[in-house]
Motif scaffolding. Sequence first.
Motif, PDB file in Angstrom:
ATOM      1  N   LEU A 103      -7.712 -10.446  -9.606  1.00  0.00           N
ATOM      2  CA  LEU A 103      -8.403  -9.151  -9.650  1.00  0.00           C
ATOM      3  C   LEU A 103      -9.470  -9.081  -8.567  1.00  0.00           C
ATOM      4  N   SER A 106      -8.065  -8.895  -5.022  1.00  0.00           N
ATOM      5  CA  SER A 106      -7.378  -7.642  -4.690  1.00  0.00           C
ATOM      6  C   SER A 106      -8.348  -6.469  -4.582  1.00  0.00           C
ATOM      7  N   VAL A 137      -5.205  -1.901   1.741  1.00  0.00           N
ATOM      8  CA  VAL A 137      -4.104  -2.774   1.331  1.00  0.00           C
ATOM      9  C   VAL A 137      -3.939  -3.930   2.311  1.00  0.00           C
ATOM     10  N   SER A 140      -6.247  -6.783   1.887  1.00  0.00           N
ATOM     11  CA  SER A 140      -6.208  -7.476   0.595  1.00  0.00           C
ATOM     12  C   SER A 140      -4.955  -8.326   0.429  1.00  0.00           C
ATOM     13  N   VAL A 171       0.284 -12.311  -7.783  1.00  0.00           N
ATOM     14  CA  VAL A 171      -0.173 -11.021  -8.312  1.00  0.00           C
ATOM     15  C   VAL A 171      -0.698 -10.141  -7.183  1.00  0.00           C
ATOM     16  N   CYS A 172      -1.450 -10.730  -6.259  1.00  0.00           N
ATOM     17  CA  CYS A 172      -1.974  -9.967  -5.117  1.00  0.00           C
ATOM     18  C   CYS A 172      -0.848  -9.375  -4.286  1.00  0.00           C
ATOM     19  N   ALA A 175       0.817  -6.502  -6.161  1.00  0.00           N
ATOM     20  CA  ALA A 175      -0.034  -5.312  -6.101  1.00  0.00           C
ATOM     21  C   ALA A 175      -0.032  -4.703  -4.704  1.00  0.00           C
ATOM     22  N   ALA A 176      -0.065  -5.559  -3.679  1.00  0.00           N
ATOM     23  CA  ALA A 176      -0.110  -5.066  -2.304  1.00  0.00           C
ATOM     24  C   ALA A 176       1.164  -4.318  -1.936  1.00  0.00           C
ATOM     25  N   THR A 178       3.246  -2.875  -3.976  1.00  0.00           N
ATOM     26  CA  THR A 178       3.293  -1.634  -4.762  1.00  0.00           C
ATOM     27  C   THR A 178       2.418  -0.567  -4.121  1.00  0.00           C
ATOM     28  N   MET A 179       1.198  -0.948  -3.738  1.00  0.00           N
ATOM     29  CA  MET A 179       0.293  -0.003  -3.098  1.00  0.00           C
ATOM     30  C   MET A 179       0.824   0.445  -1.738  1.00  0.00           C
TER      31      MET A 179
END
Length: 416
Positions: A103, A106, A137, A140, A171-172, A175-176, A178-179
């Motif tokens: 968390l 990111s 993005v 991160s 996880v990063c 998320a990256a 997806t963003m």
Amino acid sequence: MTELQVAILLCDVALIVVIARLTGRLARALGQPAVLGEIVAGILAGPTLFHGAIAQTLFPVDIRPQLTGLASVGLVLFMFAVGLEFDHARLRGSGRVAGATALGASVVPFALGSAFALYLVGRHPGNRLGFVLFLGVALSVTAFPVLARILTDRGMHRTTIGTVALSAAAVCDLAAWTMLAAVQAIVGGGGGTDHWLVLLVVPFAAALFLVVRPVLRWLLTRTGGEAPHLGQFAVVLACLLASAAVTQLLGLHFVFGAFLFGLAVPRRGTAKVREDLLHRTQATTALLLPVYFVVAGLNVDLSRIGTSGLLELGAIIVVAVAGKFAGTFAGARTQGVSARQSAILATLMNTRGLTELIALGVGLQIGVLDRELYSLMVVMAVVTTAMSGPLLRWLAGRENQEPVPEPLHSLPTTSN
């Protein structure tokens, strides 16, 4: 293609493979990941040196589309491997520490990168919202594959701190990507009549997991847990390429389709099969990924960067390092991790490598990055990745130049 063009293409690929091998070995000798040497070689093969004379001579303009095609296939296979290596079980086993670390690693760099983008947006005109979100993005990103190799080389992959780093990086990355898909959808939604097609990515992803995944499980478990035969591998490869093609047609970059397909490959009861798929895929990417580094390097021109460009590069590196380090460090510390171990985690999460390069390539293709900023961001990716090795050695203690793996009980562990 003419016979001469075919001959030049084959010679170029041969040259790229040799250069990649030599620069990779040089990077390893210097204590760096091999991929870092290959990326630097790709940059030096571009227009940066001698006003592009090397690039024009070795990689003529009429050969570059073919090189780009080979590089695209290499990217599809690489992103499939990234999705295939995503381990849900690791996330469950690493507890709240990995969650808090991910968390922080990111959110903080994304927020800092987005704020920094507001300062840069005047110098790099384009889609304002897309630019701000993309830079957040891009700053991160953590390179999960490069991080895994660093941990393995240093004997840290089976320690608690290594498990936390890999879980947080996974996880990063998820998320990256997806963003990044959302950013491309936003940028692509500015005009035209068929941008609504990007909405079909959602039912397509659902079909991959609800329909294709059970079929893959049936197909891959027919071997009784053994390695898949050539026919099964061919089916997986064909489905992978089709998945990449679908997202490309729907308005998203083909890397998203490849990544999604890697995630969709079933985990339960297919460990041996996935290991063999990964091995075969990596054997192919060893040939094709260096081609991508050269193609990416052809877009990097550092020869025209003046004083203002150097100042901007320095600012980008500071923001990238500060955001990633501060976010990771703070996230780990909230879970009772020691300051030294939190600093090691922050150093590991600051590794960007090839994953950053791919994200930047997407940004260049969709128009949120211009050539100048793309070049600066590539240098940032190289610098931040190169920093990891020396910082790890320093944090591990000056007496012992190799990091000391933490015992399994040294970090707080809680079940989800």
